[in-house]
Design an enzyme around this catalytic site. Sequence first.
Site, PDB file in Angstrom:
ATOM      1  N   HIS A   1      52.039  14.363  21.371  1.00  0.00           N
ATOM      2  CA  HIS A   1      53.085  14.852  22.402  1.00  0.00           C
ATOM      3  C   HIS A   1      53.916  13.494  22.533  1.00  0.00           C
ATOM      4  CE1 HIS A   1      51.584  18.955  23.122  1.00  0.00           C
ATOM      5  NE2 HIS A   1      50.472  18.424  22.802  1.00  0.00           N
TER       6      HIS A   1
ATOM      7  N   CYS B   1      53.670  19.651  18.241  1.00  0.00           N
ATOM      8  CA  CYS B   1      51.946  20.126  18.358  1.00  0.00           C
ATOM      9  C   CYS B   1      52.117  21.396  17.586  1.00  0.00           C
ATOM     10  CB  CYS B   1      51.516  20.186  19.486  1.00  0.00           C
ATOM     11  SG  CYS B   1      49.426  20.301  19.441  1.00  0.00           S
ATOM     12  N   TYR B   2      51.834  22.746  18.264  1.00  0.00           N
ATOM     13  CA  TYR B   2      52.046  23.923  17.761  1.00  0.00           C
ATOM     14  C   TYR B   2      53.380  24.099  17.414  1.00  0.00           C
ATOM     15  CZ  TYR B   2      52.040  29.079  17.720  1.00  0.00           C
ATOM     16  OH  TYR B   2      52.421  30.484  17.294  1.00  0.00           O
TER      17      TYR B   2
ATOM     18  N   LYS C   1      62.978  18.804  41.239  1.00  0.00           N
ATOM     19  CA  LYS C   1      63.141  18.271  42.577  1.00  0.00           C
ATOM     20  C   LYS C   1      63.447  16.764  42.392  1.00  0.00           C
ATOM     21  CE  LYS C   1      61.070  19.728  46.084  1.00  0.00           C
ATOM     22  NZ  LYS C   1      61.796  20.452  47.204  1.00  0.00           N
TER      23      LYS C   1
ATOM     24  N   GLY D   1      51.458  24.663  22.430  1.00  0.00           N
ATOM     25  CA  GLY D   1      51.012  25.878  22.839  1.00  0.00           C
ATOM     26  C   GLY D   1      49.392  26.088  22.604  1.00  0.00           C
TER      27      GLY D   1
ATOM     28  N   ASP E   1      65.923  20.912  49.658  1.00  0.00           N
ATOM     29  CA  ASP E   1      66.688  22.057  48.627  1.00  0.00           C
ATOM     30  C   ASP E   1      67.735  22.621  49.524  1.00  0.00           C
ATOM     31  OD1 ASP E   1      64.537  20.936  47.246  1.00  0.00           O
ATOM     32  OD2 ASP E   1      63.382  23.132  47.499  1.00  0.00           O
TER      33      ASP E   1
ATOM     34  N   GLU F   1      56.368  13.838  24.714  1.00  0.00           N
ATOM     35  CA  GLU F   1      56.952  13.909  26.260  1.00  0.00           C
ATOM     36  C   GLU F   1      55.807  13.344  27.313  1.00  0.00           C
ATOM     37  OE1 GLU F   1      54.689  17.732  25.251  1.00  0.00           O
ATOM     38  OE2 GLU F   1      55.748  15.950  23.946  1.00  0.00           O
TER      39      GLU F   1
END
Length: 510
Positions: free
Chosen positions: A168, A81-82, A366, A54, A226, A170
């Site tokens: 990070h 991180c944060y 998606k 963040g 969708d 991710e």
Amino acid sequence: MRELVLIIDFGSQYTQLIARRVRELGVYSEIKPYNYSLQKIKKASPDAIILSGGPSSVWDKGSPKVSDELFNLDIPLLGICYGMQLIVSSLGGGVEKSEKREFGPAELLIKDSSDLFGNLDNKSEVWMSHSDKVLCLPRNFKIIAKTASCPIAAIKNKNKRIFATQFHPEVVHTQMGKEILGNFLFKIAGCHKSWSPKSFIEKTIEELKNKLNGSNVICGLSGGIDSTVTAALLKETIGKNLHCIFVDTGLLRLNEAKEIVSSYKQMQLNLKVVNAESRFLEKLRGVSDPEKKRKIIGKEFIKVFEEQSNKIKDVKYLAQGTLYPDIIESVSVKGPSATIKSHHNVGGLPKKMNLKLVEPLRELFKDEVRKAGKVLGVPDEILCRHPFPGPGLAIRIMGEITKQRLAILRQADSLFIEELKSSAIYDDIWQAFSVFIPVKTVGVMGDERTYENVIALRAVTSTDGMTASWAKIPYEILEKISVKIINEVKGINRVVYDISTKPPSTIEWE
């Protein structure tokens, strides 16, 4: 009962990416705001919790916090991180401002190759993005990795199963990020690969059967992935009790309505086609503001559904193809914030409408919808189409919508897409489209001066639409597209190419 990983969001631009990475590893994940109550966390009974990064500093007044009790729940916890700084400061350690902000690649040196870094190389590249650093650790924590400029790059308290990284894992720039997250999920939290689009379909069909109990459901189809996958899923659940309505708004692409109806007949859907072009264009006359366009179109769709549902006996539900990113973009998970854009599927139904809402895809990103559609047998011509917004070409025409502008945009867009397909790069692009810009520029055709409009081309690469990079289409292909559009589309004498990323721009222009 399926496994669950809760991702607590502190405002990181990467929060949605954490959720996707966890799902890619086969574990279901959900994002919750930092002020999600401890009581709700206990009720959800997650198998693991991840605290996101963040933009705040833990020592700032009003910075987002969690209850200290969270660290005593005996639930495996990973701070990023944060999230790492919050763990340290909450448990008695120290965090201070770095001498300089660290953003970009760094070489990680692993000091403890068990647990979080089990079976990984001792050195690898990771991605840093922080302006604060951990100065000293809480009791019973140890350092398990460092970098040249960050002596405390990862920590652990093995007994409490609390782990944290300053980098990070991710993002794709962290070389062993997927393996690190996998170690946390499977070795530390004891999760199993229990989630997939196929398992989602099986679970959702079972839930829908209990919820709908054979009720009649009306589903508005747009021709996009969708709504089509929503219809396919409901068809498997309630069969002929699903009543599909395809509304031709007059805002679709060239020949799109005919192609869509053909695909739906192939799927053997219970389909009603409604031609409402004049109705929508009348409502949009003189409207230039993009938010007003979206809201007008959304309301008119609802009115059409309401009128059609009145013609069908005992309709109780309206189905929509709302996705997880629609929810995230329309309602900030961090609390009050400026709306990026209104989504036509989000915001609820008018009180006067007596239909309940069913949104079977609201948990999916998606790319997961595409995989689910494949399992459900949705035709490739729909699954492989680029995403198309519910408001259609209305938000690809800057300013007022007119029949003339729609005709120009349809022709230009068709030439653009045809060339991408003939050049065999269409499938490499997440989304490509043309935008009509009602700004006239001077040009020369033959010996005559022209003063006509501009077409902007937009093409992006992405995995889920949450972030996107502009597609690096070869110059020779762009040149060919530009020549075709200017030569063949009357009213256009200039073509430009959009090279903006998301963020800070959105994919669509409006």
